[in-house]
Enzyme design. Structure first.
Site: not given
Lengths: 572, 572
Positions: A215, A397
């Protein structure tokens, strides 16, 4: 971000209702949560995990045979009320008692405690198993919070209850499992409530909150974000330091995603975790990698170990069938046949045609040119990636570098085996296609093979070069289905092809003609910036690319120029 | 963001290796992907889905009995190579042929096509089923991309192959399933590659990209982000407009998360989708809600319908057992007993003690004060939420409003039934605890009950007020375990209690004493800003709260002041 809701105030209720609709054959919604629809044939202990919502599949996602009998579900990150717990227990109990199980949070402890008092006052046998697995939350085991280790404790209790033992026995194995369960987690980014403009908490860029609670409770500290293998090493080291005194070497393992971490990331992390556990002499038993206890959309991960003894291992391995977790064989599933871990030979065995001395000499030049192209594409990788990232996935690339690397490797092998130029070029294409994948990989691979087949045992020459480029272009067109103007590599390749043809027809030597053609390709590649990609084609964010040249056309022009330089001796 | 990797260039390979390690009993890694470890007992058609990585559980997560025999897996968002497809097919085929199945993307079509040619040249029977379910990608069905509907097509083909039919039959049902499958999706935020600083694409804040593809391909358009029920309505309307001409009313449904959307969000959305489908006369058959075809960490969701005929429904419903998807009964699972959808009475039946006229008159004031507190807390809800959000989950205001609302309702019911002041206060506490959940809910609930029990049938007076506040405080301390200085509501409550006691002992009337005590509580609440929350306690981001008062202390002081105002007649 949490994006989908109807009303932030009823989000948890709406999700529970959706779950109970989806799994109406298995579960039934009751005030405060859900219970199994099927009543047990005879009294059995009801195992009831619970806690706040926002942690799916905790808690109602694991209702089903072999696991939970029901689940108590509060509002988001808020403990359920005592009334919720009471209500679910009344609906689930079948005469053999109830065990509530939950993480060690003040609100849960109080509310389940009050429900316990009330149920006991009615003569129902009830007990509580509080989970305290989070080693980052406190030095003292009894003070620790409960996080993903919840799941291991619930699973083991669920299996025990399914075996038909009494309440005290279920509680005993649950507490034993908790005492032998340790978890460490980390968060990369906070989670947000439905409708909230800001996340509940944030983690600084480039950092991770080590030990941060589910939490957003404080953890150990913010540390620099590390690679998967370093994180695995840190997690495993911290957990092994907490190994219970009497523990053996067999461990249940949970590698748990908190919400926004991708399963593939968990699998990458698992590789290192598994290796480190084995190196330390531990045997992972039926490890679970996935989302078991989440925190809305929190980006984070936790690792849980439960040191098993024979009893716990039997219970951990027992079958279970719930919406979010299943274990065990299917009713109709054939017993798997044990087979040797055979590895068939699937790499093509290269067979090269007999080659003339001239063709073998030309093969040296083919290889030289390919090596030069590999070097140039390597230098251009980042630039090509940047162009591709404007409208694509930025991997052009990398794909080209992988492809040309494989092409060079294959051609070297062929050359060593005495292959001629044609075979060298053809297997270079095969290597490229095999290694690079994607569209450019298959096009360049098939194109080079076609060119190699034309080249055959020829010794070279301008006419053969023209024919080889024709074959390469034709193959790429027939495979890829593109036309000039579609903003693909063809927009550089086709001007190259025609200029080469024209120059050779006009009597130019190969190197001169090639260089002239490469200049045409370069101009054409640059002018693809003005083009719009072909409509209807599955291309990422096509419209973004206007103003940027096509990366495939740019790399094609670069290859053409590099080979031209090689042929004219500039880089031999 | 994608956070966990070792090397971005090998992320897909590393994830596949992790998967094959984790599921070593089920699958075996081969070049280009993975195949089932168990060889079939007799020749069966090998169903081989495939495509780029980044879409887990597509494609290798669904290898197993009843579904895929293997999966061909390329680099991230990049089609596998022809060699990959060939290699996996060779490892998976068992004499009855192979069917490749994949979404309609250029690279996949080419690479699987080349592998098909090569396998056929070796005499292996091979066919391809190309999935085209994305209605947002093109008007012409044949031109559409394949997205989450992939899964339905794979599932149906996997079941057919498991039944032992021949290749042509598997391909026929696969194509039929594809022709009857439609998907529409939307994206809330883009995904990012491992190591990439920027997401592959972005969606403007407050918008969603309707129809956006699973690699970020262009969709229909950006539209304002809508609530779950509007999104469900738009999805269902668009899909029903594409209902195949001969389709009936039974549909397989996939509500698919793209990566970062939380399962609870999907469950909220499912509620509306299910209702709309049923309203339109459709019957959802074994709907699946979860992550079936993802896109790394993309935030988005898609809805798929496959209109079923008898054959498709049989295959859709057939058992399957894979790491990411299982259907069917477990081997050891008891047949669920049908039970009536009973709803036991679990709400407590209030029984009130006989009350004196004076106590019933005081009950009116108790109720009046509670109503006044409800009004004041309602006005303060946002402010209390803001204070809580500094270091907590921001729901303190909402929790208090829910609680006091339930308290008023319960007290009104008791008053109408003729209960005295003590019972009214006690059941107000029960209502608060039942409805609010969380820590503050249980503490206020139990505290009010304790106060009510002290009040009993008394007619009021300063001494009784002191005793009631003592009882409330004691109960909260014993339940919550906090001490003064821990930065909790006790830091306002305890000064209130002692000041009230002192003022009454000094002879002040109830209203005067109460107001003086409320002033003390207010000062104390404000000074909690300087406190640090108790260490080791499960509280969100404790350290953040320094400089901000405790929201529980602030609301406690506010309640005290409001009751004081009520008692002194200012707001009666």
């Amino acid at each position: 971000m949490t994006y989908l809701w109807d009303d932030p105030a009823t989000f948890a209720d709406d999700a529970l209702a959706g779950f109970c609709d989806l799994h109406a054959d298995l579960v039934r919604q009751v005030p405060g949560g859900a219970v199994r629809r099927a009543r047990p044939e005879r009294p059995k202990v009801a195992v009831l995990p619970g806690g706040g919502s926002g942690h799916y599949p905790a808690f109602y996602g694991i209702i089903g045979p072999g696991l939970a009998d029901g689940a108590v579900s509060g509002n988001l990150f808020t403990s359920p009320s005592a009334q919720d717990a009471y209500s679910v227990a009344k609906a689930a109990e079948s005469g053999a008692g109830v065990v509530f199980s939950y993480g060690n949070y003040a609100g849960d402890v109080m509310n389940f405690g009050l429900a316990t008092d009330r149920l006991r006052a009615e003569g129902i046998a009830v007990d509580n198993v509080v989970v305290t697995d989070d080693i980052a939350s406190a030095p003292d085991e009894g003070q620790r919070r409960g996080i993903a280790g919840d799941f291991a404790v619930f699973k083991i209790m669920g299996a025990a209850a399914e075996e038909g033992v009494d309440l005290a026995s279920v509680v005993r194995v649950g507490r034993k499992a908790n005492e032998r369960t340790r978890t460490i987690g980390t968060a990369f980014a906070g989670c947000s409530f439905p409708g909230a403009a800001e996340p509940l908490f944030q983690v600084p860029d480039g950092k991770m909150g080590l030990g941060l609670g589910i939490h957003g409770e404080p953890g150990l500290r913010d540390v620099p974000l590390s690679r998967a293998r370093e994180l695995a090493a840190d997690f495993v080291r911290r957990l092994l330091a907490e190994k219970p005194a009497d523990a053996g070497d067999r461990v249940a393992v949970l590698l748990n995603g908190l919400g926004s971490v991708k399963q593939e990331e968990l699998l990458v992390l698992w590789r290192s975790v598994a290796a480190l556990l084995r190196e330390s002499g531990h045997v992972p038993v039926l490890p679970e990698v996935g989302e078991l206890v989440t925190s809305l959309d929190m980006a984070g991960v936790s690792l849980t170990l439960t040191w098993l003894d024979d009893e716990l291992e039997r219970l951990w391995a027992a079958p279970a069938s719930t919406p979010a977790f299943r274990r065990g064989r299917m009713a109709d599933e054939p017993e798997p046949r044990a087979v040797a871990d055979e590895q068939r030979e699937v790499e093509p065995v290269a067979r090269y045609a007999p080659a003339s001395a001239e063709s073998r000499q030309l093969a040296d030049h083919v290889l030289g040119a390919l090596r030069r192209v590999a070097a140039v594409l390597g230098e251009a990788e980042d630039e090509l990636g940047a162009i591709d990232a404007v409208a694509g996935d930025g991997d052009h690339g990398r794909g080209m570098v992988r492809g040309i690397g494989a092409a060079v490797t294959a051609a070297e092998e062929a050359q060593r085996a005495g292959a001629g130029a044609g075979d060298c070029l053809a297997v270079a294409g095969d290597g490229w296609a095999a290694r690079a994948g994607g569209t450019s990989g298959v096009l360049w691979g098939a194109g080079l093979r076609a060119a190699g087949e034309v080249l055959g045992d020829h010794a070279g020459g301008a006419e053969v070069a023209v024919k080889a480029v024709d074959a390469l272009t034709s193959r790429i067109v027939s495979l890829g289905g593109a036309a000039v103007g579609d903003k693909t590599l063809l927009d550089a390749l086709e001007p190259f092809r025609t200029e080469l043809q024209d120059a050779v027809a006009a009597g130019a030597a190969t190197g001169i003609a090639w260089t002239r053609a490469a200049e045409a390709a370069d101009r054409a590649a640059r002018s693809t910036a003005e083009l719009v990609p072909r409509k209807g084609r599955a291309r990422p964010l096509a419209e973004r690319s206007i103003g940027t040249p096509d990366p495939g056309a740019v790399s094609t022009a670069l290859i053409a120029r590099t080979i031209g330089d090689y042929l004219t001796g500039e880089h031999r």
